[in-house]
Design an enzyme around this catalytic site. Structure first.
Site, mmCIF file in Angstrom:
data_model
loop_
_atom_site.group_PDB
_atom_site.id
_atom_site.type_symbol
_atom_site.label_atom_id
_atom_site.label_comp_id
_atom_site.label_asym_id
_atom_site.label_seq_id
_atom_site.Cartn_x
_atom_site.Cartn_y
_atom_site.Cartn_z
ATOM 1 N N ASP A 196 -0.476 4.509 0.225
ATOM 2 C CA ASP A 196 -1.927 4.100 0.338
ATOM 3 C C ASP A 196 -2.642 5.436 0.482
ATOM 4 O O ASP A 196 -2.609 6.301 1.055
ATOM 5 C CB ASP A 196 -2.167 3.173 1.309
ATOM 6 C CG ASP A 196 -3.322 2.533 1.080
ATOM 7 O OD1 ASP A 196 -3.382 1.095 1.150
ATOM 8 O OD2 ASP A 196 -4.473 3.240 1.264
ATOM 9 N N ASP A 243 -5.390 1.503 -5.053
ATOM 10 C CA ASP A 243 -4.793 2.613 -4.498
ATOM 11 C C ASP A 243 -3.539 2.651 -3.605
ATOM 12 O O ASP A 243 -3.281 3.358 -2.617
ATOM 13 C CB ASP A 243 -5.903 3.300 -3.403
ATOM 14 C CG ASP A 243 -5.814 2.670 -2.263
ATOM 15 O OD1 ASP A 243 -5.771 1.297 -2.086
ATOM 16 O OD2 ASP A 243 -6.369 3.247 -0.981
ATOM 17 N N GLU A 244 -2.654 1.591 -4.130
ATOM 18 C CA GLU A 244 -1.598 1.477 -3.249
ATOM 19 C C GLU A 244 -0.398 1.034 -4.151
ATOM 20 O O GLU A 244 -0.573 0.102 -5.141
ATOM 21 C CB GLU A 244 -1.973 -0.001 -2.481
ATOM 22 C CG GLU A 244 -1.387 -0.386 -1.181
ATOM 23 C CD GLU A 244 -1.726 -1.683 -0.658
ATOM 24 O OE1 GLU A 244 -1.065 -2.302 -0.095
ATOM 25 O OE2 GLU A 244 -2.919 -2.090 -1.046
HETATM 26 P P1 TTP Z 1 -8.204 0.357 1.143
HETATM 27 O O1 TTP Z 1 -7.090 1.448 0.756
HETATM 28 O O2 TTP Z 1 -8.116 -0.715 1.880
HETATM 29 O O3 TTP Z 1 -9.118 1.665 2.056
HETATM 30 P P2 TTP Z 1 -9.250 3.044 1.697
HETATM 31 O O4 TTP Z 1 -8.296 3.774 0.807
HETATM 32 O O5 TTP Z 1 -10.719 3.378 1.335
HETATM 33 O O6 TTP Z 1 -9.217 3.858 3.262
HETATM 34 P P3 TTP Z 1 -7.472 3.600 3.783
HETATM 35 O O7 TTP Z 1 -6.517 3.454 3.028
HETATM 36 O O8 TTP Z 1 -7.258 5.260 4.224
HETATM 37 O O9 TTP Z 1 -7.888 3.030 5.063
HETATM 38 O O10 TTP Z 1 -9.003 0.177 -0.278
HETATM 39 C C1 TTP Z 1 -8.731 1.347 -1.236
HETATM 40 C C2 TTP Z 1 -10.333 1.305 -1.947
HETATM 41 O O11 TTP Z 1 -10.723 -0.041 -2.510
HETATM 42 C C3 TTP Z 1 -11.452 1.685 -1.055
HETATM 43 O O12 TTP Z 1 -11.470 3.185 -1.072
HETATM 44 C C4 TTP Z 1 -12.629 0.978 -1.632
HETATM 45 C C5 TTP Z 1 -12.038 -0.337 -2.187
HETATM 46 N N1 TTP Z 1 -12.317 -1.324 -1.432
HETATM 47 C C6 TTP Z 1 -13.635 -2.034 -1.622
HETATM 48 O O13 TTP Z 1 -14.270 -2.114 -2.274
HETATM 49 N N2 TTP Z 1 -13.760 -3.268 -0.593
HETATM 50 C C7 TTP Z 1 -12.989 -3.447 0.445
HETATM 51 O O14 TTP Z 1 -13.293 -4.428 1.192
HETATM 52 C C8 TTP Z 1 -11.820 -2.748 0.605
HETATM 53 C C9 TTP Z 1 -11.026 -3.018 1.909
HETATM 54 C C10 TTP Z 1 -11.640 -1.690 -0.125
HETATM 55 MG MG MG Z 2 -6.242 3.318 0.653
#
Ligand code: TTP
Ligand code: MG
Length: 352
Positions: free
Chosen positions: A9, A105-106
C-alpha cells in the site's frame, strides 16, 4: 505448501504525488481535498505531517483546518494519481505476473515458493523509491488476509514479515475491527453477545455459534480470527478474455459455413493465447440470430488449454448443442475466458 503473499500500500499516496510534483511541499502538513478546497470539501488524504494533528481521510475540511490551520490544501488531481498508480502496477508486474490490484494504491502479489518473498519485498520498496519516487509499506505473510492486516500496522515505509505459523499470534492483540468486513454492525453484535474486543476474543468464540449468528460471514470471521485464508490472487488476466467474432455479410443457415468460420476464429484465439503466454479454462460460443437475439454458451475445461484443436472441438460442440438450426445466424464468435498464465502450474494447483 506455504504461500508468500505480499500486500503493498502506497504511503499517503495522493499527498506524496503532490510532493513529487512540487518539492516545496515536502515535509509539510499537506491536505489533498476533494470536492472543494474551501470549507465544504473533504480530505482525500493528508501527509503524515498533517496526520500528527489528527487530520485523516474523509474528514470535513472545516474540521481539518481547525485541527491543523497551517496545513497547505491542494485540490485532488485524479488523472495524475492514476498515471502514477499505473506505473507502480507495471513495476509490480515486472516482479511477478501474479499481481492483484485492489485499489488505486494497493495490490497483492504472490511470490513463487522458489524465490525469497522478503527479498522481493525489499527490492520492490527500493525500486518504487528510486525509480518512481514514491514510498510504500509492504507486509509478507502466508495469505492475503494476514498480509493486508499486517501492512496497516507498520505504515509508513514499513516492511513486516509474519512467518507461517505465527498468524494467529500476530492477530491476537489487534482490535477485531482490523479484520476486513468486521464493520460497525458486526462489531456491535460481537461485543453484545460475546464481549469481543480483540481478534483473540473472536478466536475464542465457537465457530458454530458464529455461523449460527452470521451465516457465511460467521464462517469467514472464525477463519479470519485464526489467520486462515486461502483466497487466491485474482490477476487482471483472470478477468480478461480473448475472443474473435465475425458478422456475416449475409445471414448464414448452413452448418458447414458456420463450422469453417468457427475453425478459423478458434485458430485465431489459440494464436493470441500463445502470443500472450496464456491458457484458457473456458471456451465460449457467441451466436446472434437474424432477429438480433444473442446467446452465449460456454464450456469449462478440466485443464486449461491454448491448443487450437481442442478449442475448435469445443466450439463446434457448443454449436452442435446450442444452435437452433431453424434460425439464420448473423454473428458468430469464439472466446477464451478464465485465463491463466501458461507456465504457472503452481498457481493452477492453488486455484483448483
Ligand atoms: P489509502 O491507501 O487509504 O490512504 P493513503 O495512501 O493516502 O495513506 P496510507 O496508505 O499511508 O495510510 O488511500 C489511497 C488514496 O485514496 C489516498 O491517497 C487518497 C484516496 N482516498 C480518498 O480519496 N478518500 C478516502 O476516504 C480514502 C481512504 C482514500
Ligand atoms: Mg495508501
Amino acid at each position: 505448501m506455504t504461500r508468500q503473499i505480499l500486500h503493498l500500500d502506497l504511503d499517503a499516496f495522493y499527498a506524496t504525488v503532490e510532493m513529487l510534483l512540487n518539492p516545496a511541499l515536502r515535509g509539510k502538513p499537506l491536505i489533498v481535498a476533494m470536492g472543494d478546497v474551501n470549507t465544504r470539501g473533504v480530505v482525500a488524504t493528508a501527509s503524515y505531517e498533517a496526520r500528527k494533528f489528527g487530520v485523516h481521510s474523509a474528514m470535513g475540511l472545516r474540521e481539518a483546518k481547525r485541527l491543523c490551520p497551517q496545513a497547505i490544501i491542494v485540490p485532488a488531481r485524479h488523472a495524475i494519481y492514476s498515471e502514477h498508480s499505473q506505473r507502480v502496477m507495471n513495476l509490480l508486474r515486472e516482479m511477478t505476473p501474479l499481481v492483484e490490484q485492489v485499489s488505486i494504491d494497493e495490490a497483492y502479489l504472490e511470490i513463487e515458493a522458489a524465490r525469497d518473498g522478503v527479498a522481493a519485498a525489499r527490492e520492490i520498496q527500493h525500486r518504487i523509491h528510486d525509480e518512481l519516487k514514491l514510498s510504500c509499506t509492504i507486509a509478507v505473510a502466508s495469505n492475503k488476509l494476514v498480509s493486508k492486516i499486517a501492512c496497516n500496522t507498520v505504515k509508513p515505509r514499513g516492511l513486516l514479515v509474519i512467518p507461517h505459523g505465527d498468524e494467529e499470534k500476530f492477530l491476537a492483540p489487534l482490535p477485531v475491527g482490523k479484520i476486513p468486513g468486521a464493520g460497525n454492525v458486526t462489531r456491535a453484535k460481537l461485543k453484545a453477545k460475546w464481549n469481543v474486543e480483540t481478534i483473540a476474543d473472536l478466536a475464542r468464540v465457537n465457530a458454530d455459534e458464529l455461523r449460527a449468528q452470521f451465516g457465511k460471514h460467521g464462517a469467514y470471521l472464525a477463519d479470519a480470527a485464526r489467520g486462515v485464508d486461502d483466497s487466491p490472487i485474482v490477476t487482471d488476466r483472470a478477468t480478461k478474455s480473448i475472443s474473435q467474432e465475425n458478422t456475416f455479410d449475409r445471414d448464414v443457415r448452413t452448418r458447414d459455413v458456420l463450422e469453417k468460420f468457427l475453425d478459423e476464429m478458434g485458430a485465431g484465439v489459440a494464436r493470441e493465447l500463445a502470443n500472450e503466454e496464456l491458457k484458457a479454462r473456458t471456451i465460449v460460443l457467441k451466436l446472434r440470430y437474424e432477429d438480433f437475439t444473442t446467446i452465449t454458451r460456454q464450456v469449462t475445461l478440466r485443464a486449461p488449454t491454448a491448443d487450437e484443436t481442442i478449442i475448435r472441438k469445443h466450439a463446434r460442440e457448443l454449436l452442435r448443442q446450442h444452435w437452433d438450426s431453424q434460425r439464420a445466424v448473423r454473428l458468430l464468435g469464439v472466446g477464451a475466458h478464465n485465463l491463466v498464465e501458461r507456465d504457472a502450474t503452481w498457481q493452477l494447483e492453488l486455484a483448483l
